[in-house]
Design an enzyme around this catalytic site. Sequence first.
Site, PDB file in Angstrom:
ATOM      1  N   LYS A 152       0.767  -1.148   0.052  1.00  0.00           N
ATOM      2  CA  LYS A 152       0.008   0.138   0.134  1.00  0.00           C
ATOM      3  C   LYS A 152       0.734   1.140   0.008  1.00  0.00           C
ATOM      4  O   LYS A 152       1.540   1.430   0.919  1.00  0.00           O
ATOM      5  CB  LYS A 152      -0.721   0.013   1.100  1.00  0.00           C
ATOM      6  CG  LYS A 152      -1.905   0.952   1.072  1.00  0.00           C
ATOM      7  CD  LYS A 152      -1.685   2.215   1.771  1.00  0.00           C
ATOM      8  CE  LYS A 152      -2.552   3.325   1.776  1.00  0.00           C
ATOM      9  NZ  LYS A 152      -2.204   4.384   2.351  1.00  0.00           N
ATOM     10  N   GLY A 207       4.767   4.214  10.722  1.00  0.00           N
ATOM     11  CA  GLY A 207       3.986   5.523  10.930  1.00  0.00           C
ATOM     12  C   GLY A 207       3.569   5.744  12.039  1.00  0.00           C
ATOM     13  O   GLY A 207       4.164   5.453  12.987  1.00  0.00           O
ATOM     14  N   ARG A 210      -1.598   6.792  15.957  1.00  0.00           N
ATOM     15  CA  ARG A 210      -2.991   6.692  15.524  1.00  0.00           C
ATOM     16  C   ARG A 210      -3.221   5.654  14.225  1.00  0.00           C
ATOM     17  O   ARG A 210      -4.266   4.618  14.369  1.00  0.00           O
ATOM     18  CB  ARG A 210      -3.586   8.015  15.431  1.00  0.00           C
ATOM     19  CG  ARG A 210      -4.921   8.119  15.713  1.00  0.00           C
ATOM     20  CD  ARG A 210      -5.685   9.740  15.573  1.00  0.00           C
ATOM     21  NE  ARG A 210      -5.488  10.195  14.318  1.00  0.00           N
ATOM     22  CZ  ARG A 210      -5.802  11.104  13.877  1.00  0.00           C
ATOM     23  NH1 ARG A 210      -6.639  11.857  14.818  1.00  0.00           N
ATOM     24  NH2 ARG A 210      -5.848  11.994  12.779  1.00  0.00           N
ATOM     25  N   GLY A 211      -2.523   6.036  13.296  1.00  0.00           N
ATOM     26  CA  GLY A 211      -2.621   5.108  11.975  1.00  0.00           C
ATOM     27  C   GLY A 211      -2.183   3.890  12.313  1.00  0.00           C
ATOM     28  O   GLY A 211      -3.270   2.935  11.733  1.00  0.00           O
ATOM     29  N   GLY A 212      -1.260   3.483  12.877  1.00  0.00           N
ATOM     30  CA  GLY A 212      -0.743   2.282  13.156  1.00  0.00           C
ATOM     31  C   GLY A 212      -1.916   1.388  13.993  1.00  0.00           C
ATOM     32  O   GLY A 212      -2.164   0.231  13.846  1.00  0.00           O
ATOM     33  N   GLU A 231       5.250  -0.256  13.438  1.00  0.00           N
ATOM     34  CA  GLU A 231       6.441   0.542  14.027  1.00  0.00           C
ATOM     35  C   GLU A 231       5.832   1.636  14.185  1.00  0.00           C
ATOM     36  O   GLU A 231       5.582   2.476  13.067  1.00  0.00           O
ATOM     37  CB  GLU A 231       7.493   0.199  13.238  1.00  0.00           C
ATOM     38  CG  GLU A 231       8.858   0.873  14.034  1.00  0.00           C
ATOM     39  CD  GLU A 231       9.060   2.351  13.448  1.00  0.00           C
ATOM     40  OE1 GLU A 231       8.365   3.204  13.863  1.00  0.00           O
ATOM     41  OE2 GLU A 231       9.960   2.378  12.604  1.00  0.00           O
ATOM     42  N   CYS A 268      11.711   8.215  12.926  1.00  0.00           N
ATOM     43  CA  CYS A 268      10.999   7.753  14.177  1.00  0.00           C
ATOM     44  C   CYS A 268      12.099   7.598  15.404  1.00  0.00           C
ATOM     45  O   CYS A 268      11.696   7.359  16.725  1.00  0.00           O
ATOM     46  CB  CYS A 268      10.481   6.343  13.884  1.00  0.00           C
ATOM     47  SG  CYS A 268      11.709   5.412  12.860  1.00  0.00           S
ATOM     48  N   GLU A 359       5.136  12.150  21.218  1.00  0.00           N
ATOM     49  CA  GLU A 359       5.779  12.330  20.108  1.00  0.00           C
ATOM     50  C   GLU A 359       5.324  13.612  19.189  1.00  0.00           C
ATOM     51  O   GLU A 359       4.175  13.579  18.824  1.00  0.00           O
ATOM     52  CB  GLU A 359       5.815  10.961  19.237  1.00  0.00           C
ATOM     53  CG  GLU A 359       7.021  11.178  18.069  1.00  0.00           C
ATOM     54  CD  GLU A 359       6.744  10.071  17.227  1.00  0.00           C
ATOM     55  OE1 GLU A 359       6.064   9.180  17.109  1.00  0.00           O
ATOM     56  OE2 GLU A 359       7.656   9.838  16.192  1.00  0.00           O
TER      57      GLU A 359
END
Lengths: 494, 494
Positions: A152, A207, A210-212, A231, A268, A359
């Site tokens: 993706k 990423g 929230r997205g992960g 991650e 990161c 973060e």
Amino acid sequence: MTAETPTSSEQLEVVLAAAQSAARPFADLSPSSRAAALRAIADRLDDAAAELAPIAERESHLSQSRLSGELGRTTFQLRLFAQTLDDGAFLDARIDRSDPDWGMGPRPDLRRVNVPLGPAVVFAASNFPFAFSVAGGDTASALAAGCPVVLKAHPGHPELSARTGELVIKALAEVGAPDGVFAVIFGDEAGRTVLRDPRIQSGAFTGSIRGGRALFDIAVSREAPIPFFGELGSTNPVFVTEGAVLDDADAIVDGFIGSFTLGAGQFCTKPGLLFVPAGAGMEEKLAARFDADAGPGAAPLLNDRIVAGYRAGLERLVDSGLAAPLVLGDEAYSDAPTPTLLSTTLPDFLANPDLLAAECFGPAALVIAYDDVSELTKVLAKLGGQLTATLHARKDEPIAAELIRLMSDRAGRLLWGGWPTGVVVSYAQQHGGPYPATTAPATTSVGTAAIARFMRPVAYQNVPQALLPIALQDVNSWGVPQRINGRLEFPAEV
Amino acid sequence: MTAETPTSSEQLEVVLAAAQSAARPFADLSPSSRAAALRAIADRLDDAAAELAPIAERESHLSQSRLSGELGRTTFQLRLFAQTLDDGAFLDARIDRSDPDWGMGPRPDLRRVNVPLGPAVVFAASNFPFAFSVAGGDTASALAAGCPVVLKAHPGHPELSARTGELVIKALAEVGAPDGVFAVIFGDEAGRTVLRDPRIQSGAFTGSIRGGRALFDIAVSREAPIPFFGELGSTNPVFVTEGAVLDDADAIVDGFIGSFTLGAGQFCTKPGLLFVPAGAGMEEKLAARFDADAGPGAAPLLNDRIVAGYRAGLERLVDSGLAAPLVLGDEAYSDAPTPTLLSTTLPDFLANPDLLAAECFGPAALVIAYDDVSELTKVLAKLGGQLTATLHARKDEPIAAELIRLMSDRAGRLLWGGWPTGVVVSYAQQHGGPYPATTAPATTSVGTAAIARFMRPVAYQNVPQALLPIALQDVNSWGVPQRINGRLEFPAEV
């Protein structure tokens, strides 16, 4: 499929069916054949460096030198996984010969080897358009393991993703890999659809938290949950003792500034928290480096999403009144922000860890002044899992050993001196950590051990030699290490 | 804490605080000290065999001979994990020395070793009151890894759980393990409370799909999700070809009946599905073995929960009209049921896999007749993940290789001939499989590899020798295998 247009349901069905069909023939390839495929991808990418670089620069706003280094890292990584395949230890081949006198009763002939999990969906990251994207670490390790990959693409670099995908598919075709082993798809909803599909057996992601987490939740709430290797996020605390300041305060100041502003702070592993002794002049030195106009200047962020997230995070910190501006320029909130440094005290930090340790992805960091070094032992318990933790100390300071131990409870990589940005791809690397650093603390997304994420063991009981996987046969024609009756044995050199 | 009374919130808090306090000192013990602890537990259990056996028999309704074998398996397992600790390979120690010429840029000194995850909650099973209960495989492997264990007792054998727990705690105290390393708790709600507690870093479970999924959902929906190693359910298909029937139909009939009725069918590896060629007389032979009163008779089930679940499952199958009774006695639904065999055809099975392939925990199995052996290749795609899959065939039958490959896509252990009940504890064992066989397909709950579930890697970058974990120091005083610059090296024999 063209970039920026979301992949349609019909196209996804074609991709998923092809990935499923490719899974068995791809799994059946010898490790050396898969190694050849990885090397072919690396070669095609190297060949196309001049073509890819301008696309990457335009889409990511990263510098040519940074992108060139990243592409080198990417092709190195592909070749290191090829070497891992040649080595054979990743199969963890084990042979227990039948034993009538085994302690709990007669033991059958039992042999165990790692097999690929099946098709994986990999979600590319924005901040590494090569190394954590289409042909990046997750793709390299999943293909090495023998799993077809549905990639993706990240919306931050669609054209680069499409072109890199074409090169990967072409390279795979050249070495005779089955059709359908690799495909690039576009669109967030398309990604979620693939992650929900029962033909997909694992997911990998780099990423935001929230997205992960949203994707992790999909993976584990499927009718048949699958492993999800996310991650997510990390603030990467750095602890500086008084001894270290006395030894070389200037080097620490320079190193920290270099590390938290590297790539506009979009790593990161960016050190987001710097703990320094109060009254040692560290805040003043840091601020002075910017006042003198010698510090790093403004740099554009990757994309609008990152800009919006960075702004919001920075505003939350500044508006809280809990962190005082140490370096905060007029351009701190622009699309190409100047670096920002905030400062606070250890008691305030310990009282507000959720706010102050969040973060903030971009060129900002928080400096925390402590009065008593022993108070640093309270910090890690307040933090979530971390990708890294760093200690600048003298070996003979009693706090050093204690902090190292506490750091090992919370982080995947511990640094003595130095700075966490820059993650070497090697055999002993661990890029992971407890949640929220990752969703799978026992795994790594960088280094040769990353291949293990996409495999599972299968045991064969009393199966005739000819029907065993090659790695488990007595003749061992692939020459892989075999653990025989509990003892590792290496094939004789040919 | 006494058996059958649910552990109170106050007691749970004491247990959790003690487990957390014990985590660091227990992790710091040398592998040989932890090995001594495991051996001490095994010794205390062996010493107490005569005391424990009657309690176990009364609470589980299992036979003395079965329980005696199971206790032997349990102490063998503890001692095998002790040996695993002595071996040291479980640490996966890796050392990449600094290398200025490393392919992607200078490499720092980087060293990686497995560390314990931290306190684990283990949910005991009903059907193995020793081997998958208080001092069973999950406890042994978690303790071996260095993790404190909070053991949630199974309500089917509370007194045995309490007494076994006392012996474990006593043995741990004798060898000087930290207080709080092990505790037994009672009550389903107490178990869920512990699983939700942020001090707990992993969960392990053996039991039903429904119960295991509910716990898995708790583990992954925590604010900080944790790994959950659930061994849930499996129907363990057995495929019999015409060649195998011609070779020795009677042995297959005897072996199958022995395996599906063993322990009243209460094994996660019970062969619940037997695929036989139509018209080969297998159904008749199976029925005849019971008609002649030579087959196994009634046997009591473990507890009321199991009885209720077995009855409901059997009724659903019989009432569906899709499975005809082959052997169905008057006592088939009693608390001590006689074995039941149902039969159906392959087309009916393929059309109704959810109903006909559901696990029915107890002495029942389904015989499926097929006309064309090539149709068997469709079966595995209809089944969820399996702990085992078994093939009885001739080596030269072309279907054999194809079925073995398909079986490897769906199951954790493949058997050529023989029967899946009886899971040997050894180095090459794999007791796992894709969901719903387990919630963690890359792991095993039986065999020495089970220790890996409770560990995660940590990398140390440029850390001085004296501050490194012992397994990563150059002097290697524990004498563990170290992978140095990618090549495994063994310490010289002393």
